[in-house]
Design a protein around this motif. Structure first.
Motif, PDB file in Angstrom:
ATOM      1  N   VAL A   1       0.849  -1.191   0.000  1.00  0.00           N
ATOM      2  CA  VAL A   1       0.000   0.000   0.000  1.00  0.00           C
ATOM      3  C   VAL A   1       0.886   1.242   0.000  1.00  0.00           C
ATOM      4  N   ASN A   2       0.306   2.358  -0.450  1.00  0.00           N
ATOM      5  CA  ASN A   2       1.011   3.637  -0.526  1.00  0.00           C
ATOM      6  C   ASN A   2       0.106   4.692   0.105  1.00  0.00           C
ATOM      7  N   ASN A   3       0.577   5.348   1.155  1.00  0.00           N
ATOM      8  CA  ASN A   3      -0.300   6.288   1.862  1.00  0.00           C
ATOM      9  C   ASN A   3      -0.627   7.545   1.058  1.00  0.00           C
ATOM     10  N   LEU A   4       0.058   7.738  -0.066  1.00  0.00           N
ATOM     11  CA  LEU A   4      -0.319   8.850  -0.926  1.00  0.00           C
ATOM     12  C   LEU A   4      -1.720   8.652  -1.497  1.00  0.00           C
ATOM     13  N   ASP A   5      -2.152   7.387  -1.587  1.00  0.00           N
ATOM     14  CA  ASP A   5      -3.466   7.090  -2.156  1.00  0.00           C
ATOM     15  C   ASP A   5      -4.601   7.694  -1.334  1.00  0.00           C
ATOM     16  N   TRP A   6      -4.446   7.787  -0.022  1.00  0.00           N
ATOM     17  CA  TRP A   6      -5.531   8.367   0.777  1.00  0.00           C
ATOM     18  C   TRP A   6      -5.242   9.782   1.284  1.00  0.00           C
ATOM     19  N   THR A   7      -4.014  10.201   1.253  1.00  0.00           N
ATOM     20  CA  THR A   7      -3.732  11.571   1.691  1.00  0.00           C
ATOM     21  C   THR A   7      -3.831  12.573   0.553  1.00  0.00           C
ATOM     22  N   ALA A   8      -3.448  12.187  -0.675  1.00  0.00           N
ATOM     23  CA  ALA A   8      -3.471  13.132  -1.797  1.00  0.00           C
ATOM     24  C   ALA A   8      -4.861  13.701  -2.069  1.00  0.00           C
ATOM     25  N   PRO A   9      -5.940  12.882  -1.991  1.00  0.00           N
ATOM     26  CA  PRO A   9      -7.267  13.449  -2.271  1.00  0.00           C
ATOM     27  C   PRO A   9      -7.831  14.299  -1.121  1.00  0.00           C
ATOM     28  N   MET A  10      -7.177  14.312   0.026  1.00  0.00           N
ATOM     29  CA  MET A  10      -7.728  14.984   1.209  1.00  0.00           C
ATOM     30  C   MET A  10      -7.303  16.451   1.228  1.00  0.00           C
ATOM     31  N   SER A  11      -8.239  17.342   1.383  1.00  0.00           N
ATOM     32  CA  SER A  11      -7.908  18.762   1.462  1.00  0.00           C
ATOM     33  C   SER A  11      -7.323  19.086   2.832  1.00  0.00           C
ATOM     34  N   ALA A  12      -6.641  20.216   2.928  1.00  0.00           N
ATOM     35  CA  ALA A  12      -6.067  20.639   4.215  1.00  0.00           C
ATOM     36  C   ALA A  12      -7.161  20.847   5.252  1.00  0.00           C
ATOM     37  N   ILE A  13      -8.298  21.401   4.832  1.00  0.00           N
ATOM     38  CA  ILE A  13      -9.403  21.626   5.769  1.00  0.00           C
ATOM     39  C   ILE A  13      -9.945  20.298   6.283  1.00  0.00           C
ATOM     40  N   ASP A  14     -10.131  19.346   5.385  1.00  0.00           N
ATOM     41  CA  ASP A  14     -10.626  18.027   5.812  1.00  0.00           C
ATOM     42  C   ASP A  14      -9.626  17.358   6.753  1.00  0.00           C
ATOM     43  N   PHE A  15      -8.332  17.481   6.435  1.00  0.00           N
ATOM     44  CA  PHE A  15      -7.302  16.891   7.284  1.00  0.00           C
ATOM     45  C   PHE A  15      -7.362  17.472   8.700  1.00  0.00           C
ATOM     46  N   LEU A  16      -7.503  18.781   8.801  1.00  0.00           N
ATOM     47  CA  LEU A  16      -7.559  19.425  10.119  1.00  0.00           C
ATOM     48  C   LEU A  16      -8.849  19.085  10.850  1.00  0.00           C
ATOM     49  N   ARG A  17      -9.981  19.105  10.145  1.00  0.00           N
ATOM     50  CA  ARG A  17     -11.280  18.852  10.789  1.00  0.00           C
ATOM     51  C   ARG A  17     -11.450  17.390  11.194  1.00  0.00           C
ATOM     52  N   ASP A  18     -11.082  16.475  10.288  1.00  0.00           N
ATOM     53  CA  ASP A  18     -11.385  15.062  10.520  1.00  0.00           C
ATOM     54  C   ASP A  18     -10.297  14.322  11.297  1.00  0.00           C
ATOM     55  N   ILE A  19      -9.075  14.780  11.162  1.00  0.00           N
ATOM     56  CA  ILE A  19      -7.957  14.074  11.800  1.00  0.00           C
ATOM     57  C   ILE A  19      -7.289  14.947  12.856  1.00  0.00           C
ATOM     58  N   GLY A  20      -6.887  16.150  12.482  1.00  0.00           N
ATOM     59  CA  GLY A  20      -6.136  17.012  13.386  1.00  0.00           C
ATOM     60  C   GLY A  20      -6.846  17.334  14.685  1.00  0.00           C
ATOM     61  N   LYS A  21      -8.177  17.402  14.648  1.00  0.00           N
ATOM     62  CA  LYS A  21      -8.923  17.769  15.862  1.00  0.00           C
ATOM     63  C   LYS A  21      -8.795  16.724  16.967  1.00  0.00           C
ATOM     64  N   HIS A  22      -8.365  15.515  16.621  1.00  0.00           N
ATOM     65  CA  HIS A  22      -8.257  14.451  17.635  1.00  0.00           C
ATOM     66  C   HIS A  22      -6.899  14.437  18.333  1.00  0.00           C
ATOM     67  N   PHE A  23      -5.988  15.307  17.911  1.00  0.00           N
ATOM     68  CA  PHE A  23      -4.655  15.344  18.506  1.00  0.00           C
ATOM     69  C   PHE A  23      -4.520  16.553  19.424  1.00  0.00           C
ATOM     70  N   ARG A  24      -3.902  16.336  20.571  1.00  0.00           N
ATOM     71  CA  ARG A  24      -3.672  17.404  21.533  1.00  0.00           C
ATOM     72  C   ARG A  24      -2.211  17.818  21.484  1.00  0.00           C
ATOM     73  N   VAL A  25      -1.977  19.112  21.335  1.00  0.00           N
ATOM     74  CA  VAL A  25      -0.614  19.613  21.204  1.00  0.00           C
ATOM     75  C   VAL A  25       0.225  19.262  22.421  1.00  0.00           C
ATOM     76  N   GLY A  26      -0.382  19.328  23.600  1.00  0.00           N
ATOM     77  CA  GLY A  26       0.354  18.996  24.824  1.00  0.00           C
ATOM     78  C   GLY A  26       0.912  17.589  24.797  1.00  0.00           C
TER      79      GLY A  26
END
Length: 436
Positions: free
Chosen positions: A135-160
């Motif tokens: 598998v190649n992770n470019l297959d699922w990251t390339a179609p994802m917009s920056a906004i979708d990445f932040l909303r769907d994935i980034g929101k689950h990570f805590r900077v601390g």
């Protein structure tokens, strides 16, 4: 179907109750999630697991070989491997302990993805009920917009939590600092685990213990998003008994690509393993059984001069990486250099790699007298010294003893029409290239 090369037979050791216990005995578990649950899962029905490799260079190296062989052990136990080559994570690069990585061009990374996929494929089986998949992770990251990445994935990570990861913390407190790109790497790797869990039911990730922070980011993301429990295994970083980093020679990694590290150089690296390290290396890098390794360990203790363990290690690991045929050529080359075979039988590539570290000289075609050759090559300091060597029976050209100080080498004796291998005594060698 990936092209396979002939390698020694691989199988897990039947003397262990399950693969988890064998991995522990081989010293391959540095850190993990729930040990009891992992042993239960790995002793049970086939599960899907993955390991990722980033194309930050055109070849994998010895550190990656630990992961490849661990994947193969798990597959031999009935589990299904996913080999991930990071077409997207390779564009960023995981944080290094000391400084920011140099970002490579997208075209370069794309080319390297193909190289690494081919290397990973050689170590896995793509047949049967637990056939491997790439598998190649470019297959699922390339179609994802920056906004979708932040909303769907980034929101689950805590900077601390993110800044507490070991490598991130060390970089934050360094003069170099860390870029947002490398800081976000752990989110990208967490996304990989989530995607593979959704698409393949993957519930185990393996990697080096220095990647533990990245491994656990996926575990936490899956728990938050899917409410599922998944697992990770971190293998130890291999070091030598003297504390030095394994696989480094004068700052150069030992690559798995034969064009970057020749089979001869690769074989010699393993052959030069210290006595104190050879048993541990046999455990990690070969499929020999516990009984076979213990026997070799006794050989190392009682007859270290025979280097039986090192020879077995070098043969098996070089065969696994470069194939049996290439390994046999290497062994023949090693013997031929010192008069135990015909150096004329070596092909040009093998001859070149076997003599790469020898002193070299270039002479004109009209200067092929034995005395001139020995002086030009540095094997003799003067004409008189060269004459003494010849007179005492210590001069060899292509492993043929020369006893006449007036001997002139004929063009027909040249190796591949341009080389001569000179030897003084039993072990002092030099290579001469002839200018036509």
């Amino acid at each position: 179907m990936p092209q396979q090369i002939e390698t020694p037979v691989q199988s897990n050791d039947a003397s262990f109750a399950n693969v988890w216990q064998e991995l522990q005995w081989r010293g391959l578990i540095q850190v993990s999630t729930d040990e009891a649950e992992l042993e239960r899962l790995l002793a049970g029905e086939s599960l899907t697991f993955y390991c990722g490799f980033d194309p930050t260079a055109p070849s994998l190296h010895l550190g990656n070989l630990v992961q490849l062989l661990t994947m193969r052990r798990l597959q031999l136990a009935g589990h299904k491997p996913l080999g991930l080559v990071g077409g997207s994570t390779g564009l960023v690069g995981d944080p290094r302990p000391t400084a920011e990585r140099t970002m490579n061009a997208k075209e370069t990374v794309g080319e390297w993805v193909g190289y690494l996929q081919a290397q990973v494929e050689r170590f896995l089986s793509f047949e049967g009920s637990n056939a491997a998949s790439m598998v190649n992770n470019l297959d699922w990251t390339a179609p994802m917009s920056a906004i979708d990445f932040l909303r769907d994935i980034g929101k689950h990570f805590r900077v601390g939590t993110m800044v507490k990861k070991d490598i991130v913390a060390s970089r934050l407190h360094s003069d170099e600092g860390i870029s947002y790109a490398e800081f976000s790497y752990q989110i990208l790797q967490g996304l990989d685990y989530l995607q593979l869990n959704r698409d393949y039911g993957c519930i185990l990730q393996t990697g080096g213990s220095d990647q533990w922070g990245n491994l656990t980011s996926g575990i936490e993301l899956i728990r938050k998003v899917e409410g599922r429990t998944v697992h990770a295994i971190g293998t130890p970083l291999i070091t030598n008994s003297d504390g030095t980093k394994f696989g480094k020679s004068e700052g150069n990694a030992i690559w798995l690509d034969g064009a970057m590290c020749s089979p001869y150089e690769f074989y010699q690296f393993w052959l030069n393993t210290a006595d104190d390290d050879v048993v541990d290396r046999l455990k990690v890098f070969t499929f020999l059984t516990r009984a076979e390794i213990e026997e070799l360990g006794r050989e190392v203790e009682t007859r270290p001069q025979a280097r039986t363990g090192q020879r077995k290690l070098a043969y098996l690991v070089t065969s696994a990486v470069h194939g049996v045929e290439a390994t046999e050529k290497v062994i023949a080359a090693s013997a031929a250099l010192f008069g135990q075979g015909d150096v004329r039988d070596l092909d040009a590539d093998t001859l070149a790699s076997a003599t790469a570290e020898l002193p070299k000289a270039t002479v004109d075609a009209g200067s092929l007298g034995i005395i001139e050759l020995f002086v030009a090559s540095g094997l003799s300091a003067s004409n008189s010294a060269a004459r003494r060597t010849v007179g005492e029976g210590g001069a060899y050209v292509n492993n043929i003893k020369i006893t006449d100080p007036d001997h002139v080498v004929e063009p027909a004796q040249l190796l591949h029409h341009k080389y001569l291998l000179l030897r003084r005594g039993k072990r002092t060698l030099a290579m001469v290239e002839i200018n036509a």
